[in-house]
Design a protein around this motif. Structure first.
Motif, mmCIF file in Angstrom:
data_model
loop_
_atom_site.group_PDB
_atom_site.id
_atom_site.type_symbol
_atom_site.label_atom_id
_atom_site.label_comp_id
_atom_site.label_asym_id
_atom_site.label_seq_id
_atom_site.Cartn_x
_atom_site.Cartn_y
_atom_site.Cartn_z
ATOM 1 N N ASN A 95 88.386 45.254 9.589
ATOM 2 C CA ASN A 95 87.681 46.022 10.636
ATOM 3 C C ASN A 95 88.459 47.304 10.973
ATOM 4 N N ARG A 112 88.670 50.624 17.624
ATOM 5 C CA ARG A 112 87.515 51.234 18.321
ATOM 6 C C ARG A 112 86.281 51.234 17.408
ATOM 7 N N SER A 113 85.984 50.076 16.862
ATOM 8 C CA SER A 113 84.904 49.980 15.889
ATOM 9 C C SER A 113 83.606 49.595 16.574
ATOM 10 N N LYS A 114 82.570 49.435 15.781
ATOM 11 C CA LYS A 114 81.300 48.956 16.334
ATOM 12 C C LYS A 114 81.287 47.427 16.371
ATOM 13 N N PHE A 115 82.401 46.801 15.983
ATOM 14 C CA PHE A 115 82.483 45.346 15.955
ATOM 15 C C PHE A 115 83.136 44.804 17.225
ATOM 16 N N TRP A 116 83.117 43.499 17.336
ATOM 17 C CA TRP A 116 83.572 42.800 18.551
ATOM 18 C C TRP A 116 85.083 42.805 18.747
ATOM 19 N N GLU A 117 85.815 43.030 17.668
ATOM 20 C CA GLU A 117 87.230 42.660 17.640
ATOM 21 C C GLU A 117 88.124 43.609 18.446
ATOM 22 N N PRO A 118 89.059 43.063 19.238
ATOM 23 C CA PRO A 118 90.007 43.929 19.950
ATOM 24 C C PRO A 118 90.920 44.660 18.960
ATOM 25 N N GLY A 134 82.567 51.938 12.025
ATOM 26 C CA GLY A 134 82.599 52.929 13.114
ATOM 27 C C GLY A 134 83.811 53.831 13.060
ATOM 28 N N GLN A 135 84.333 54.099 11.870
ATOM 29 C CA GLN A 135 85.556 54.884 11.754
ATOM 30 C C GLN A 135 85.255 56.365 11.519
ATOM 31 N N GLY A 176 79.312 56.448 8.244
ATOM 32 C CA GLY A 176 78.667 57.517 8.988
ATOM 33 C C GLY A 176 79.639 58.640 9.321
ATOM 34 N N ALA A 212 79.254 60.957 20.540
ATOM 35 C CA ALA A 212 78.178 60.118 19.972
ATOM 36 C C ALA A 212 78.140 58.739 20.644
#
Lengths: 425, 425
Positions: free
Chosen positions: A315, A318-324, A352-353, A376, A425
């Motif tokens: 991951n 600061r991604s679009k995923f749940w993980e801290p 989300g990078q 993206g 964004a």
């Protein structure tokens, strides 16, 4: 308590356990169930057999108990719910001779029926440790970080990459056009999405045929072949054939969805492969998101390291995923850390990078031995793909030089545009 | 909302979802992520591409929201925790053409990154449905219930079986002695423990060599070969070689630990196999015990049915495991239920089983198409193994005849001894 000779070779597994019975008792139940015991005393479990095969409890650390179970157990409820549920960490030692170099059986032993034991209302595999001589019997990564860098001819900085987007639906010639633009921007690494392997309208063979001439054309110009992790996930025969097709065509990487190909399949590919294996971990959320169940990434990466993937997804921060973020960094550190002579994995940051994560990644990881993938964030850059790639590289230059991104961006339009476009964004 | 042609062939996946955003929105995010969308609008996602590849939301059923998330999400917390978490069931339709007959990619699509989406604080795959023409492209079970019965020559009643105990640690000749006693009791089915595949002190080859003459000797006497599910789990090459060795030796079944061999490995074995595949699901607890995460058994059994196992473990009622009896029965029903022309699986009841569960099993399942395995319940019977097997068969006779166990046991010492010994255990 079982008295067992300590002379035998053993590997260990460490667990978080929550249980209706005290943790030391739960540890004995687990050690029994996962070796020679069962719910009844058995006539055949002699002292000689126990010495040969019985697992033993090495360590029990009790944590404060809780009043409600994390996971429901009808077995516990049938006996009348207890007033507390015990918690702790335990370590179990298993005889190497029970298993040998057999990944499915290693998994059945450290991560099998124990998740279902009635007394257990929480169980998570935290870590495993193997003797070096035992670990050496598994394939392990063939290329790892150094070998991957040699294929890509990218040294002393992260490999900047992207995922072809849209993830699925492009025709082969459309994929080739995007690859052309990415290579024109001197990208280091491109991968297929995990959803894309062999769609009817863009088969593996057609995609390979469309993409490879583009890669070669740019390789001639760049003096290095951009690494394309083409998704070869499929049947065993298909994966070997596709690997061979990639190799013949001059490609430098193959990708597989490790959880769904499975340990036996990935290990088989590894033994056959002459190219680095890019390990996509999709589905991992199901194995890890409940903190009282499943697997820690630390154990997971060691198991896949034994199987022999070269790169593993972790991951992004600061991604679009749940993980801290702390968990993401810990995962990457685990990939890079020594493990009894089994070479490290290249951690792959993704989801989300864009350029902004580079300074924090570098500050927290202290390494450039990684892949930083922006989907993206490159293909969706407001000034186009070339600017997307440039912005990623500039982000890392700033990170390594220790210069604030905004300052660094003043003279760099690609990074500046990324900061202004994606930040909002 | 994406407008998509309904002409294309589609399969569907149904999920429980909990999310920081309303369920209809979460459904769109999932449909996008698991097909052609991502977290940003992408220039390449044209209408033609969407029609080809984009998943669509078929159904959204909202449930009452909850105030606390089931699963932690740093992504949600970064945005400030919402006041409620939405819950519901959704159904997503995916184009068959995105995937084709590719199990790893099917899994990556229905059970991949979606578990990790930041908005998602709970996600469980409840079911999948495939068009019959699509399902027919996967191997499916080769023998199923009828073929298994033909190998074992056991009809019109459950196959009564056991697991060799102690699970691991026996030497080959000790295993053969136990098999001898089990066969002398006219047992139908014997299996290795999932922990036992190829230990140093009792290798696969040595165990096969020790056990097969015993099985043949009793087969000559019984007029049928007791089915021995020998655990062949290992590397791909080992599994094929071991299957062939079992076949050559006249054995009638092979067992694999499906979750850890993996989909590609099991499918490969299935295509090669000439014997029924006994599917052991150890590790399953990690996939299913958190109700807001992972897989339902309904989806799991369909996926393994496509891969082509013939038997699948479902735990037992009143077992030593966590699972409620209703869930066990539901799993067995799922194995037996029609699934678009893919033949049913033989459900395998195991864990803490002895004669007493037969009447309830029969009353609730209404079928004898099953395996009922008792480990300690046979090998630990107070009068020995023969009485253990007899007690199991008597339990089922009572069940099918609708006679109360205690009454039936009056003239049957084996059943009577089981009732008095295990009831108090």
């Amino acid at each position: 308590m079982v008295e067992i000779s300590h002379q035998r070779a053993e590997f260990t597994a460490r667990y978080f356990v929550e249980s209706s019975v005290p943790i030391s008792k739960a540890a004995e139940v687990i050690a029994g169930e996962q070796s020679s015991g069962t719910f009844l005393a058995l006539p055949g479990e002699t002292d000689a057999l126990k010495n040969r095969a019985r697992a033993r409890v090495v360590k029990v650390d009790s944590h404060p108990p809780v009043l409600e179970p994390s996971l429901h157990s009808a077995h516990v409820e049938r006996k009348g719910s207890p007033s507390v549920y015990y918690r702790g960490e335990i370590e179990i030692a298993f005889p190497v001779d029970n298993i040998g170099p057999n990944l499915p059986t290693l998994l059945s032993t450290v991560a099998g029926n124990l998740f279902e034991l009635g007394e257990v209302t929480g169980l998570r595999l935290l870590d495993i440790d193997l003797p070096e001589t035992y670990a050496a019997q598994f394939p392990g990564p063939q290329f790892g970080i150094g070998g991957t860098r040699d294929f890509a001819k990218v040294y002393d900085r992260p490999m900047i990459g992207t995922i072809i987007k849209p993830s699925i639906g492009l025709l082969p010639e459309q994929t080739a056009e995007i690859v052309d633009s990415l290579c024109a921007a001197d990208i280091d690494f491109i991968k297929d999405d995990e959803l894309l392997a062999n769609p009817t309208y863009a088969s593996f063979g057609e995609r390979l045929a469309a993409v490879m001439p583009v890669l070669h054309r740019h390789a001639d110009r760049m003096g290095r072949m951009p690494m394309y992790a083409i998704n070869i996930s499929g049947t065993i025969d298909e994966m070997l054939q596709r690997h061979d097709a990639v190799l013949r065509a001059g490609g430098t990487c193959v990708m597989v969805c490790i959880n769904w190909v499975g340990f036996a399949g990935v290990e088989h590919l590894r033994k056959h492969a002459q190219l680095p294996i890019h390990g996509h971990r999709n589905g991992w959320g199901a194995f890890t998101r409940c903190p009282q169940l499943g697997f820690s990434f630390q154990a997971f990466q060691k198991l896949w390291r034994l199987a022999g993937v070269d790169h593993l997804h972790v991951n992004g921060i600061r991604s679009k995923f749940w993980e801290p973020d702390s968990s993401v960094i810990e995962s990457a550190r685990a990939c890079l850390a020594p493990f009894v002579g089994v070479q490290p994995l290249m951690p792959v940051f993704s989801s989300g990078q864009w350029a902004s994560q580079a300074p924090d990644l570098y500050a927290q990881l202290g390494s450039v031995d990684l892949m930083h993938l922006a989907g993206g964030g490159i293909i969706g850059h407001p000034h186009g793909i070339a600017a997307g790639v440039a912005s990623m590289r500039e982000g890392w230059e700033a990170a390594v030089e220790g210069i604030d991104l905004k300052t660094f961006a003043e003279s760099r339009p690609a990074l500046r545009a990324a900061l202004s476009h994606f930040q909002s964004a």
